[in-house]
Design a protein around this motif. Structure first.
Motif, PDB file in Angstrom:
ATOM      1  N   UNK A 235       0.827  -1.210   0.000  1.00 41.01           N
ATOM      2  CA  UNK A 235       0.000   0.000   0.000  1.00 41.01           C
ATOM      3  C   UNK A 235       0.859   1.257   0.000  1.00 41.01           C
ATOM      4  N   UNK A 236       0.274   2.335  -0.530  1.00 38.08           N
ATOM      5  CA  UNK A 236       0.924   3.653  -0.568  1.00 38.08           C
ATOM      6  C   UNK A 236      -0.101   4.696  -0.136  1.00 38.08           C
ATOM      7  N   UNK A 237       0.363   5.945   0.000  1.00 43.04           N
ATOM      8  CA  UNK A 237      -0.493   6.999   0.539  1.00 43.04           C
ATOM      9  C   UNK A 237      -1.360   7.689  -0.503  1.00 43.04           C
ATOM     10  N   UNK A 238      -1.012   7.561  -1.786  1.00 43.95           N
ATOM     11  CA  UNK A 238      -1.797   8.256  -2.807  1.00 43.95           C
ATOM     12  C   UNK A 238      -1.657   7.550  -4.158  1.00 43.95           C
ATOM     13  N   UNK A 239      -2.556   7.893  -5.060  1.00 40.95           N
ATOM     14  CA  UNK A 239      -2.614   7.230  -6.363  1.00 40.95           C
ATOM     15  C   UNK A 239      -1.367   7.519  -7.194  1.00 40.95           C
TER      16      UNK A 239
ATOM     17  N   UNK B 278      -6.501  13.345   3.691  1.00 36.22           N
ATOM     18  CA  UNK B 278      -6.728  13.331   2.243  1.00 36.22           C
ATOM     19  C   UNK B 278      -8.049  12.684   1.857  1.00 36.22           C
ATOM     20  N   UNK B 279      -8.750  12.101   2.834  1.00 34.59           N
ATOM     21  CA  UNK B 279      -9.987  11.417   2.520  1.00 34.59           C
ATOM     22  C   UNK B 279     -11.090  12.425   2.189  1.00 34.59           C
TER      23      UNK B 279
ATOM     24  N   UNK C 161     -18.928  12.695  -3.250  1.00 35.15           N
ATOM     25  CA  UNK C 161     -19.501  13.920  -3.817  1.00 35.15           C
ATOM     26  C   UNK C 161     -18.485  15.048  -3.810  1.00 35.15           C
ATOM     27  N   UNK C 162     -17.682  15.143  -2.741  1.00 31.49           N
ATOM     28  CA  UNK C 162     -16.661  16.186  -2.681  1.00 31.49           C
ATOM     29  C   UNK C 162     -15.562  15.924  -3.715  1.00 31.49           C
ATOM     30  N   UNK C 163     -15.199  14.660  -3.882  1.00 33.09           N
ATOM     31  CA  UNK C 163     -14.180  14.310  -4.870  1.00 33.09           C
ATOM     32  C   UNK C 163     -14.686  14.588  -6.277  1.00 33.09           C
ATOM     33  N   UNK C 164     -15.950  14.259  -6.546  1.00 28.88           N
ATOM     34  CA  UNK C 164     -16.537  14.531  -7.864  1.00 28.88           C
ATOM     35  C   UNK C 164     -16.534  16.024  -8.164  1.00 28.88           C
ATOM     36  N   UNK C 165     -16.842  16.834  -7.148  1.00 25.18           N
ATOM     37  CA  UNK C 165     -16.839  18.288  -7.338  1.00 25.18           C
ATOM     38  C   UNK C 165     -15.429  18.797  -7.624  1.00 25.18           C
ATOM     39  N   UNK C 166     -14.433  18.224  -6.941  1.00 28.99           N
ATOM     40  CA  UNK C 166     -13.044  18.622  -7.178  1.00 28.99           C
ATOM     41  C   UNK C 166     -12.602  18.253  -8.589  1.00 28.99           C
ATOM     42  N   UNK C 167     -13.020  17.073  -9.042  1.00 27.93           N
ATOM     43  CA  UNK C 167     -12.690  16.651 -10.404  1.00 27.93           C
ATOM     44  C   UNK C 167     -13.303  17.588 -11.426  1.00 27.93           C
ATOM     45  N   UNK C 168     -14.561  17.941 -11.217  1.00 31.29           N
ATOM     46  CA  UNK C 168     -15.241  18.836 -12.165  1.00 31.29           C
ATOM     47  C   UNK C 168     -14.537  20.188 -12.238  1.00 31.29           C
TER      48      UNK C 168
ATOM     49  N   UNK D 289      -4.072  14.690 -15.772  1.00 34.06           N
ATOM     50  CA  UNK D 289      -4.594  15.788 -14.952  1.00 34.06           C
ATOM     51  C   UNK D 289      -5.063  15.287 -13.592  1.00 34.06           C
ATOM     52  N   UNK D 290      -5.791  14.174 -13.578  1.00 33.88           N
ATOM     53  CA  UNK D 290      -6.429  13.714 -12.343  1.00 33.88           C
ATOM     54  C   UNK D 290      -5.475  12.999 -11.391  1.00 33.88           C
ATOM     55  N   UNK D 291      -4.362  12.463 -11.882  1.00 33.70           N
ATOM     56  CA  UNK D 291      -3.506  11.644 -11.025  1.00 33.70           C
ATOM     57  C   UNK D 291      -2.900  12.420  -9.865  1.00 33.70           C
ATOM     58  N   UNK D 292      -2.865  13.749  -9.951  1.00 35.62           N
ATOM     59  CA  UNK D 292      -2.313  14.568  -8.867  1.00 35.62           C
ATOM     60  C   UNK D 292      -3.364  14.945  -7.820  1.00 35.62           C
ATOM     61  N   UNK D 293      -4.618  14.634  -8.063  1.00 33.49           N
ATOM     62  CA  UNK D 293      -5.693  15.085  -7.184  1.00 33.49           C
ATOM     63  C   UNK D 293      -5.756  14.234  -5.924  1.00 33.49           C
TER      64      UNK D 293
END
Length: 218
Positions: A40-44, A75-76, A80-87, A128-132
């Motif tokens: 496991x790691x801390x982020x994508x 970071x959790x 819905x919050x993640x979807x808004x950040x992606x948009x 673009x998304x891999x840093x989110x």
């Protein structure tokens, strides 16, 4: 040819050497040359970096990346919050993205659907998304849909190669079938070969490139 044990040790060494990866929680298994990354790691992004580091080791051809992303509490995000950040992030980067995309977020995993005629536009979404923060994984299911004839594709690739000063266009032959491009011939170095392949992939409508180019230094 390296043994599985030798390949495993070299990958572990590469992971320890790479500053973008915390290798302490990453496991490496090699079975007949096939590499499996676990742990496991801390982020994508770190998951992707671990895979990239493993591919740097000579002899690695196939990797199954089974590393889990365990997000720190800070970071959790809710889906819905993640979807808004992606948009918001995609709205800030409208250029170079497919016009027709749908995004679904479930338990931090992002699934992207849609169509585009450009391979680079499909790949740009991942870049673009891999840093989110908050993303556990990305499944890019955008389909490449051709919109031009194979005759036009062949002509565009040949013209593009002629514009590249690094490549002798006469040394490369371009064959097309439906939305598949086959490149044949000889170039003088690996850089020219990659340039030819990248040119083929940048042509709208192409969903597969078959590389039959050989390197023959002058």
């Amino acid at each position: 040819m390296k043994t599985d044990s030798e390949l495993q040790q070299e990958i572990l060494s590469e992971l320890r050497w790479d500053p973008s990866v915390k290798e302490a929680h990453i496991g490496v298994e090699v079975n007949h040359g096939a590499v499996t990354l676990s742990g496991h790691v801390d982020n994508y992004l770190e998951k992707l970096n671990a895979e990239k580091a493993a591919y740097q080791v000579a002899g690695v051809k196939v990797i199954a990346n089974e590393i889990d992303v365990h997000l720190p509490h800070t970071h959790e995000l809710t889906d819905s919050a993640l979807a808004a950040s992606i948009q918001r992030l995609l709205e800030l980067n409208p250029n170079g993205l497919p016009a027709d995309i749908q995004i679904r977020v479930e338990n931090g995993f992002v699934t992207i659907h849609g169509t585009t005629e450009w391979e680079y536009k499909k790949n740009n979404i991942n870049k673009i998304l891999r840093y989110l923060k908050g993303i556990r994984g990305i499944s890019n299911r955008i389909q490449l849909v051709p919109h031009i004839s194979t005759i036009s594709v062949k002509s565009e690739i040949e013209n593009a190669l002629k514009r590249k000063a690094q490549i002798a266009a006469s040394g490369i032959r371009v064959a097309t079938e439906t939305n598949t491009i086959t490149l044949e011939g000889k170039v003088s170095n690996l850089q020219e070969k990659r340039l030819a392949i990248d040119t083929a992939w940048s042509t709208p409508g192409v969903i597969k490139v078959i590389d039959r180019i050989s390197i023959s230094p002058n």
